[in-house]
Scaffold this motif. Structure first.
Motif, mmCIF file in Angstrom:
data_model
loop_
_atom_site.group_PDB
_atom_site.id
_atom_site.type_symbol
_atom_site.label_atom_id
_atom_site.label_comp_id
_atom_site.label_asym_id
_atom_site.label_seq_id
_atom_site.Cartn_x
_atom_site.Cartn_y
_atom_site.Cartn_z
ATOM 1 N N TRP A 173 0.837 -1.206 0.000
ATOM 2 C CA TRP A 173 0.000 0.000 0.000
ATOM 3 C C TRP A 173 0.871 1.255 0.000
ATOM 4 O O TRP A 173 0.593 2.221 -0.720
ATOM 5 C CB TRP A 173 -0.923 0.025 1.224
ATOM 6 C CG TRP A 173 -1.816 1.224 1.224
ATOM 7 C CD1 TRP A 173 -3.049 1.340 0.648
ATOM 8 C CD2 TRP A 173 -1.514 2.516 1.773
ATOM 9 N NE1 TRP A 173 -3.539 2.614 0.810
ATOM 10 C CE2 TRP A 173 -2.615 3.358 1.499
ATOM 11 C CE3 TRP A 173 -0.430 3.048 2.472
ATOM 12 C CZ2 TRP A 173 -2.668 4.690 1.894
ATOM 13 C CZ3 TRP A 173 -0.462 4.380 2.863
ATOM 14 C CH2 TRP A 173 -1.578 5.182 2.577
ATOM 15 N N THR A 174 1.935 1.241 0.791
ATOM 16 C CA THR A 174 2.809 2.416 0.882
ATOM 17 C C THR A 174 3.495 2.706 -0.446
ATOM 18 O O THR A 174 3.616 3.870 -0.859
ATOM 19 C CB THR A 174 3.858 2.215 1.989
ATOM 20 O OG1 THR A 174 3.228 1.770 3.191
ATOM 21 C CG2 THR A 174 4.581 3.525 2.279
ATOM 22 N N LEU A 175 3.958 1.670 -1.126
ATOM 23 C CA LEU A 175 4.574 1.861 -2.446
ATOM 24 C C LEU A 175 3.591 2.488 -3.420
ATOM 25 O O LEU A 175 3.934 3.423 -4.166
ATOM 26 C CB LEU A 175 5.069 0.527 -2.994
ATOM 27 C CG LEU A 175 6.216 -0.172 -2.255
ATOM 28 C CD1 LEU A 175 6.513 -1.518 -2.908
ATOM 29 C CD2 LEU A 175 7.464 0.696 -2.215
ATOM 30 N N ASP A 176 2.357 1.988 -3.425
ATOM 31 C CA ASP A 176 1.346 2.511 -4.347
ATOM 32 C C ASP A 176 0.969 3.951 -3.987
ATOM 33 O O ASP A 176 0.750 4.790 -4.866
ATOM 34 C CB ASP A 176 0.104 1.621 -4.318
ATOM 35 C CG ASP A 176 0.393 0.211 -4.838
ATOM 36 O OD1 ASP A 176 1.396 0.034 -5.546
ATOM 37 O OD2 ASP A 176 -0.389 -0.704 -4.521
ATOM 38 N N PHE A 177 0.904 4.221 -2.685
ATOM 39 C CA PHE A 177 0.581 5.577 -2.226
ATOM 40 C C PHE A 177 1.676 6.556 -2.636
ATOM 41 O O PHE A 177 1.395 7.660 -3.112
ATOM 42 C CB PHE A 177 0.415 5.565 -0.707
ATOM 43 C CG PHE A 177 0.047 6.895 -0.113
ATOM 44 C CD1 PHE A 177 -1.256 7.369 -0.192
ATOM 45 C CD2 PHE A 177 0.997 7.664 0.548
ATOM 46 C CE1 PHE A 177 -1.595 8.588 0.361
ATOM 47 C CE2 PHE A 177 0.659 8.885 1.105
ATOM 48 C CZ PHE A 177 -0.645 9.347 1.009
ATOM 49 N N ALA A 178 2.933 6.151 -2.455
ATOM 50 C CA ALA A 178 4.048 7.013 -2.835
ATOM 51 C C ALA A 178 4.044 7.288 -4.335
ATOM 52 O O ALA A 178 4.319 8.405 -4.787
ATOM 53 C CB ALA A 178 5.374 6.379 -2.419
ATOM 54 N N LEU A 179 3.714 6.268 -5.122
ATOM 55 C CA LEU A 179 3.681 6.432 -6.571
ATOM 56 C C LEU A 179 2.557 7.380 -6.978
ATOM 57 O O LEU A 179 2.719 8.195 -7.894
ATOM 58 C CB LEU A 179 3.492 5.069 -7.236
ATOM 59 C CG LEU A 179 3.793 4.960 -8.726
ATOM 60 C CD1 LEU A 179 5.243 5.333 -9.025
ATOM 61 C CD2 LEU A 179 3.501 3.556 -9.226
ATOM 62 N N ILE A 219 9.288 4.893 -7.003
ATOM 63 C CA ILE A 219 8.892 6.028 -7.837
ATOM 64 C C ILE A 219 9.730 6.052 -9.114
ATOM 65 O O ILE A 219 9.236 6.362 -10.201
ATOM 66 C CB ILE A 219 9.026 7.343 -7.048
ATOM 67 C CG1 ILE A 219 7.929 7.411 -5.971
ATOM 68 C CG2 ILE A 219 8.933 8.551 -7.971
ATOM 69 C CD1 ILE A 219 8.078 8.569 -5.007
ATOM 70 N N GLU A 220 11.012 5.707 -8.981
ATOM 71 C CA GLU A 220 11.904 5.700 -10.147
ATOM 72 C C GLU A 220 11.707 4.465 -11.022
ATOM 73 O O GLU A 220 11.810 4.541 -12.251
ATOM 74 C CB GLU A 220 13.363 5.759 -9.681
ATOM 75 C CG GLU A 220 13.738 7.060 -8.989
ATOM 76 C CD GLU A 220 15.200 7.083 -8.592
ATOM 77 O OE1 GLU A 220 15.907 6.097 -8.873
ATOM 78 O OE2 GLU A 220 15.633 8.089 -8.003
ATOM 79 N N LYS A 221 11.431 3.322 -10.386
ATOM 80 C CA LYS A 221 11.318 2.071 -11.146
ATOM 81 C C LYS A 221 10.213 1.201 -10.537
ATOM 82 O O LYS A 221 10.478 0.274 -9.780
ATOM 83 C CB LYS A 221 12.655 1.325 -11.121
ATOM 84 C CG LYS A 221 12.692 0.110 -12.050
ATOM 85 C CD LYS A 221 14.055 -0.571 -11.990
ATOM 86 C CE LYS A 221 14.085 -1.809 -12.890
ATOM 87 N NZ LYS A 221 15.386 -2.526 -12.800
ATOM 88 N N PRO A 222 8.954 1.475 -10.867
ATOM 89 C CA PRO A 222 7.841 0.747 -10.252
ATOM 90 C C PRO A 222 7.721 -0.709 -10.689
ATOM 91 O O PRO A 222 6.982 -1.473 -10.074
ATOM 92 C CB PRO A 222 6.606 1.556 -10.691
ATOM 93 C CG PRO A 222 7.035 2.279 -11.934
ATOM 94 C CD PRO A 222 8.496 2.565 -11.748
ATOM 95 N N GLN A 223 8.466 -1.113 -11.702
ATOM 96 C CA GLN A 223 8.329 -2.484 -12.205
ATOM 97 C C GLN A 223 8.831 -3.528 -11.197
ATOM 98 O O GLN A 223 8.433 -4.693 -11.256
ATOM 99 C CB GLN A 223 9.112 -2.646 -13.517
ATOM 100 C CG GLN A 223 8.611 -1.791 -14.661
ATOM 101 C CD GLN A 223 9.175 -0.378 -14.627
ATOM 102 O OE1 GLN A 223 9.916 -0.014 -13.704
ATOM 103 N NE2 GLN A 223 8.821 0.410 -15.633
ATOM 104 N N ALA A 224 9.690 -3.124 -10.272
ATOM 105 C CA ALA A 224 10.287 -4.087 -9.336
ATOM 106 C C ALA A 224 9.496 -4.199 -8.033
ATOM 107 O O ALA A 224 10.063 -4.478 -6.981
ATOM 108 C CB ALA A 224 11.737 -3.698 -9.041
#
Length: 218
Positions: free
Chosen positions: A99-105, A177-182
């Motif tokens: 969730w945090t990764l998606d929120f940051a993106l 944010i720089e590389k969301p694929q990973a």
């Protein structure tokens, strides 16, 4: 389960205030420092008269502090929902970090601003970010204890460990944010770090007891 990083419910805010905050975020990402933004440029970006600024904020620092507080409130509420919605204890770390990764993106401007100000010169904005991080640590401690997802150790022992986990999660967010694929690799890394730190903390707490036991007369 994936939780959408939607904006959580917040108190009603005057339209002009919100326009200024959103404009400041857009400009801060382009500027070398948030404090470098002029009030006239900010008002122009927001589509407002420059005199409107002082109807909502006493200073530019007050504007940035409000942005950080608003961001912190949304982050804290979203994290709480993620922790409580994870179906099992094993799912908590992937659910919360995901969730945090998606929120940051989704909220790149404010996320990068907060991280930049955290490591910037001392001042009210940096203190606002540090206060937000302390609140995140308090939430993480209490909510994981409610779910019995932490070892039964004193808070004073667990807090430094949680601070490391929060810092690492935010580092993962900057990378995301720089590389969301990973994304999958980052979730696995976060889960491994959580498990490793908790096992290490338990072992460290047990070490003195084992030492005393071994040195006791037979």
């Amino acid at each position: 389960m994936t939780l959408e990083p939607t904006r959580t419910a917040a108190p009603r805010m005057a339209q002009g205030k919100r326009l200024l905050m959103d404009a400041a975020l857009r400009m801060a990402r382009r500027a070398s420092a948030a404090a470098a933004i002029s009030l006239r440029e900010l008002a122009r970006e927001a589509g407002l008269n420059h005199n409107t600024f002082y109807r909502h904020f006493s200073s530019q620092e007050a504007l940035l502090e409000e942005i950080v507080r608003d961001f912190g409130m949304q982050l804290r509420e979203g994290l709480k929902q993620a922790r409580m919605s994870a179906p099992t204890l094993e799912d908590i770390t992937p659910t919360v970090v995901g969730w945090t990764l998606d929120f940051a993106l989704a909220r790149q401007d404010i996320f990068l601003l907060a991280m930049r100000e955290r490591y910037g010169p001392p001042g009210p904005i940096r203190e606002a970010v540090e206060n937000m991080l302390r609140q995140l640590q308090d939430d993480m401690l209490s909510e994981l204890q409610v779910r019995q997802a932490l070892p039964p150790l004193p808070d004073s022992v667990l807090r430094p460990v949680l601070a490391i986990l929060i810092d690492h999660t935010f580092k993962l967010c900057c990378e995301h944010i720089e590389k969301p694929q990973a994304r999958a690799e980052r979730l696995a890394m976060a889960k491994m770090l959580f498990d490793t730190l908790m096992l290490g903390t338990i072992a460290r707490q047990m070490a003195p007891q084992q030492s005393r036991s071994q040195s006791a007369p037979q």
